[in-house]
Design a protein around this motif. Sequence first.
Motif, short mmCIF file in Angstrom:
data_model
loop_
_atom_site.label_atom_id
_atom_site.label_comp_id
_atom_site.label_asym_id
_atom_site.label_seq_id
_atom_site.Cartn_x
_atom_site.Cartn_y
_atom_site.Cartn_z
N THR A 18 -1.26 29.26 -47.91
CA THR A 18 -2.16 30.22 -48.53
C THR A 18 -1.42 30.97 -49.64
OG1 THR A 18 -1.61 31.99 -46.97
CG2 THR A 18 -3.40 30.49 -46.36
N SER A 19 -2.16 31.79 -50.38
CA SER A 19 -1.56 32.55 -51.47
C SER A 19 -0.56 33.56 -50.94
CB SER A 19 -2.65 33.28 -52.27
OG SER A 19 -3.50 32.35 -52.91
N TRP A 64 2.70 36.88 -56.13
CA TRP A 64 1.31 36.63 -55.76
C TRP A 64 0.96 35.20 -56.13
CZ3 TRP A 64 3.05 40.67 -58.70
CH2 TRP A 64 2.89 41.97 -58.20
N GLY A 65 0.07 34.58 -55.34
CA GLY A 65 -0.43 33.25 -55.68
C GLY A 65 0.39 32.14 -55.06
N ASP A 114 -1.09 26.31 -56.91
CA ASP A 114 -1.58 27.27 -57.90
C ASP A 114 -0.43 28.01 -58.57
OD1 ASP A 114 -4.12 26.54 -57.15
OD2 ASP A 114 -4.50 28.32 -55.92
N ARG A 137 -0.86 29.26 -53.91
CA ARG A 137 -1.58 28.53 -52.86
C ARG A 137 -1.41 27.03 -53.06
NH1 ARG A 137 -7.14 26.75 -52.65
NH2 ARG A 137 -7.87 26.51 -50.47
N LEU A 176 2.12 30.76 -59.61
CA LEU A 176 2.79 31.85 -58.89
C LEU A 176 3.15 32.93 -59.88
CD1 LEU A 176 4.04 32.81 -56.16
CD2 LEU A 176 6.20 31.83 -56.97
#
Length: 286
Positions: A237-238, A224-225, A197, A227, A199
């Motif tokens: 995981t994120s 954040w992010g 995903d 994943r 970032l």
Amino acid sequence: MKSFNAPALALGLTLFGATCTALADVKPDPGDYIALPKGTDVVVLYQQNPRGDKVYSGGKKVADDLDLDMTVGVLRLIHFTDFFGTGYTWDPQIVIPFGQQDIGATHTKNSGLGDITFGGTLWTIGDLERNEHLGWSVFFTAPTGSDKNEGFALSNNRWAVDFQVGYIKGLTERITWDVIAEAEFYQDQRSTDAKKDTLLQLHNHLRYNFTQDTYAALTYRHNWGGRETLDGVTLATSRDNGTVGFTVATMVNKQLQVMGQVMHDTSVREGVKIDNSLQFRLAYFY
């Protein structure tokens, strides 16, 4: 002798391979979003030394004795020029990482060339007199690195595109604030088709300028992010990770700048927690 839980360590190393590239990328330092005069060329050489033992996934510690030791060099070539006759400044550049990584827990070692990044920044505000700059960046990272799929932090075997916007504002004659927002998008991993995903990252630098040539800066970064999944199974995981840092830089003469920096992860939800990372940088302007 160190002891560790073998299943947890195996999981930790899998997660390390999935998320480690963030350890060695060239993040925007204080002053990086200053628009220098057109025609300026810069050669920058970095040395980074991240160290870490603990690995986290989903906020839980899954390994305690990774014994990660990295020595990373980065060569960065930058040219400031006019943006196709518009009067705006931009700086096409290339970033070439290389180095060595040791993981003591598994007695594994990787070394070689990392994934090469190229791109540049376009400034819509570049006012050296008022100390105000606004730049828009696009960087592409190519899967050129050594030891692909071997957990080497400099090689991720996927294309990535990174968008940044950076703003610098002189708050007083001596205090300057740099803020950079960043979003990185990833191709599926080329050998496994693992998906990653977007970032998101935010970088803040508060600089105190002792003179025009010397400053110290406090840094806070958060991401954040990111994943990562494979066939519906979560590999990583994120993230929700924070880092603090302190930087000192000075111009040795009119052309050579020396920078020293120490970084420390304050919170890690996903990935390796870097206890301390020392970075030294030489920049030659001509």
